[in-house]
Motif scaffolding. Structure first.
Motif, PDB file in Angstrom:
ATOM      1  N   SER A  75       0.825  -1.213   0.000  1.00  0.00           N
ATOM      2  CA  SER A  75       0.000   0.000   0.000  1.00  0.00           C
ATOM      3  C   SER A  75       0.859   1.264   0.000  1.00  0.00           C
ATOM      4  O   SER A  75       0.382   2.341  -0.333  1.00  0.00           O
ATOM      5  N   GLU A  76       2.130   1.143   0.392  1.00  0.00           N
ATOM      6  CA  GLU A  76       3.024   2.304   0.377  1.00  0.00           C
ATOM      7  C   GLU A  76       3.909   2.324  -0.877  1.00  0.00           C
ATOM      8  O   GLU A  76       4.974   2.932  -0.894  1.00  0.00           O
ATOM      9  N   MET A  77       3.446   1.654  -1.942  1.00  0.00           N
ATOM     10  CA  MET A  77       4.250   1.579  -3.166  1.00  0.00           C
ATOM     11  C   MET A  77       4.634   2.967  -3.687  1.00  0.00           C
ATOM     12  O   MET A  77       5.761   3.165  -4.156  1.00  0.00           O
ATOM     13  N   VAL A  94      13.293   0.390   2.841  1.00  0.00           N
ATOM     14  CA  VAL A  94      12.667  -0.300   3.973  1.00  0.00           C
ATOM     15  C   VAL A  94      11.816   0.708   4.741  1.00  0.00           C
ATOM     16  O   VAL A  94      12.270   1.820   5.032  1.00  0.00           O
ATOM     17  N   HIS A  95      10.583   0.314   5.072  1.00  0.00           N
ATOM     18  CA  HIS A  95       9.711   1.169   5.883  1.00  0.00           C
ATOM     19  C   HIS A  95       9.156   0.350   7.048  1.00  0.00           C
ATOM     20  O   HIS A  95       8.705  -0.780   6.849  1.00  0.00           O
ATOM     21  N   ALA A  96       9.241   0.908   8.254  1.00  0.00           N
ATOM     22  CA  ALA A  96       8.733   0.213   9.439  1.00  0.00           C
ATOM     23  C   ALA A  96       8.287   1.242  10.470  1.00  0.00           C
ATOM     24  O   ALA A  96       8.401   2.459  10.245  1.00  0.00           O
ATOM     25  N   HIS A  97       7.773   0.751  11.599  1.00  0.00           N
ATOM     26  CA  HIS A  97       7.309   1.616  12.692  1.00  0.00           C
ATOM     27  C   HIS A  97       8.040   1.251  13.981  1.00  0.00           C
ATOM     28  O   HIS A  97       7.398   0.876  14.971  1.00  0.00           O
ATOM     29  N   PRO A  98       9.370   1.321  14.043  1.00  0.00           N
ATOM     30  CA  PRO A  98      10.069   0.960  15.284  1.00  0.00           C
ATOM     31  C   PRO A  98       9.621   1.888  16.415  1.00  0.00           C
ATOM     32  O   PRO A  98       9.575   3.110  16.226  1.00  0.00           O
ATOM     33  N   ASN A 157       4.205  11.217  12.940  1.00  0.00           N
ATOM     34  CA  ASN A 157       3.030  10.443  13.383  1.00  0.00           C
ATOM     35  C   ASN A 157       2.830   9.155  12.601  1.00  0.00           C
ATOM     36  O   ASN A 157       1.691   8.736  12.355  1.00  0.00           O
ATOM     37  N   HIS A 158       3.945   8.538  12.197  1.00  0.00           N
ATOM     38  CA  HIS A 158       3.804   7.327  11.387  1.00  0.00           C
ATOM     39  C   HIS A 158       4.931   6.319  11.642  1.00  0.00           C
ATOM     40  O   HIS A 158       4.685   5.264  12.202  1.00  0.00           O
ATOM     41  N   GLY A 159       6.182   6.624  11.259  1.00  0.00           N
ATOM     42  CA  GLY A 159       7.231   5.611  11.387  1.00  0.00           C
ATOM     43  C   GLY A 159       8.564   6.106  10.873  1.00  0.00           C
ATOM     44  O   GLY A 159       8.921   7.268  11.070  1.00  0.00           O
TER      45      GLY A 159
HETATM   46 ZN   LIG Z   1       3.699   2.611   7.709  1.00  0.00          ZN
END
Ligand SMILES: [Zn+2]
Length: 285
Positions: A75-77, A94-98, A157-159
């Motif tokens: 969805s974040e393409m 790379v995308h994450a929410h650490p 407010n996301h990651g």
């Molecule tokens: Zn995200």
């Protein structure tokens, strides 16, 4: 060039590490790598990154058109496509929410102080891209401002988002950001954050060449980030004189060593003072 089967296995492994380290919950996060000049290999939407298999990945072109795969791409393409468009040198995103780094992103506190030598030589600074609705075209727009000069950033407010010349280097930058966020949090809880001087920051930058680190932009060391453009350089807060602190002890002790609160002097950065005044005005309304 790395075979496609290896890249698929690497994405599975990095997803597993991110999930096991708590960088993602449920189906959060996404990963992509370049597959030749005009194709990307990407995690699909709505799967837990801890339990992926190599056959789940999607192949798209650089406009996001799906070329292969049973599932739809992440969805974040759009955010991933924007990074590859802006940075020909980037091979993986790379995308994450650490949680700790994302806490800084929620608090609106960038990781841009000259605190750790290793972080300065590798990532330089970690700014915060303005808030944008996830999965919309707003997010790539927010990322665009910083991606030319930074390999890692927080998303308000996301990651967090990191990029690299291969998948593991992008993933390790995510680890570095979360590690740095944890250390910064502890230092701030202890009430003191001694900053590395500007001269030393420039010396550390010089080491990038020695270690073969290819940073996308030089560091701009300033007292408060003013007059430096995050699109061109990595803005780092570092004091001009050695040993100085931008964030001093909360209570400066008297000459006899006693920390009397009546006599105590509190030193604040301009930003912290402005925040206090804003909060006071708000509470009067
Ligand atoms: Zn995200």
């Amino acid at each position: 060039m790395t075979p496609e089967s290896t890249l698929r296995a690497d994405i599975v492994e990095v997803g597993r590490r991110m999930y096991n380290r708590g960088y993602t919950a449920s189906n959060d996060g996404n990963i992509s790598v370049r597959l030749g000049a005009d194709r990307l290999l990407m995690t699909p939407k709505s799967v837990c990154k801890g339990f992926m298999t190599p056959d789940m990945m999607c192949i798209t072109d650089l406009d996001g058109k799906k070329l292969q795969g049973d599932r739809d791409p992440s969805s974040e393409m759009l955010m991933h496509l924007e990074v590859y468009r802006q940075r020909a040198d980037v091979q993986a995103v790379v995308h994450a929410h650490p949680p700790t780094a994302t806490g800084f992103a929620v608090a609106g506190i960038p990781l841009d102080r000259a605190v750790l030598a290793e972080v300065l030589t590798t990532l330089g600074s970690i700014p915060i891209a303005e808030y944008a609705t996830p999965s919309t075209s707003e997010l790539p727009e927010a990322v665009r401002k910083y991606i030319k000069a930074h390999d890692g950033m927080l998303l308000a407010n996301h990651g967090a988002l990191t990029v690299g010349t291969d998948l593991y280097s992008a993933y390790y930058k995510m680890e570095t950001i979360e590690h740095f966020a944890n250390i910064s949090l502890v230092a701030r809880m202890l009430g003191r954050e001694n900053l590395i001087s500007r001269d030393e920051v420039l010396r550390l930058q010089g080491l990038r060449g020695t270690y073969g680190i290819k940073a996308p932009a030089p560091i701009c060391a300033t007292d408060d980030g003013a007059n430096a453009d995050p699109a061109d350089c990595q803005v780092v807060q570092a004091p001009s004189s050695g040993g100085a602190r931008l964030v001093a002890d909360v209570i400066r002790r008297n000459s006899d060593g006693a920390g009397s609160n009546d006599e105590a002097e509190i030193r604040l950065t301009y930003r912290e003072l402005s925040q206090l005044i804003e909060d006071a005005i708000r509470s009067l309304r």
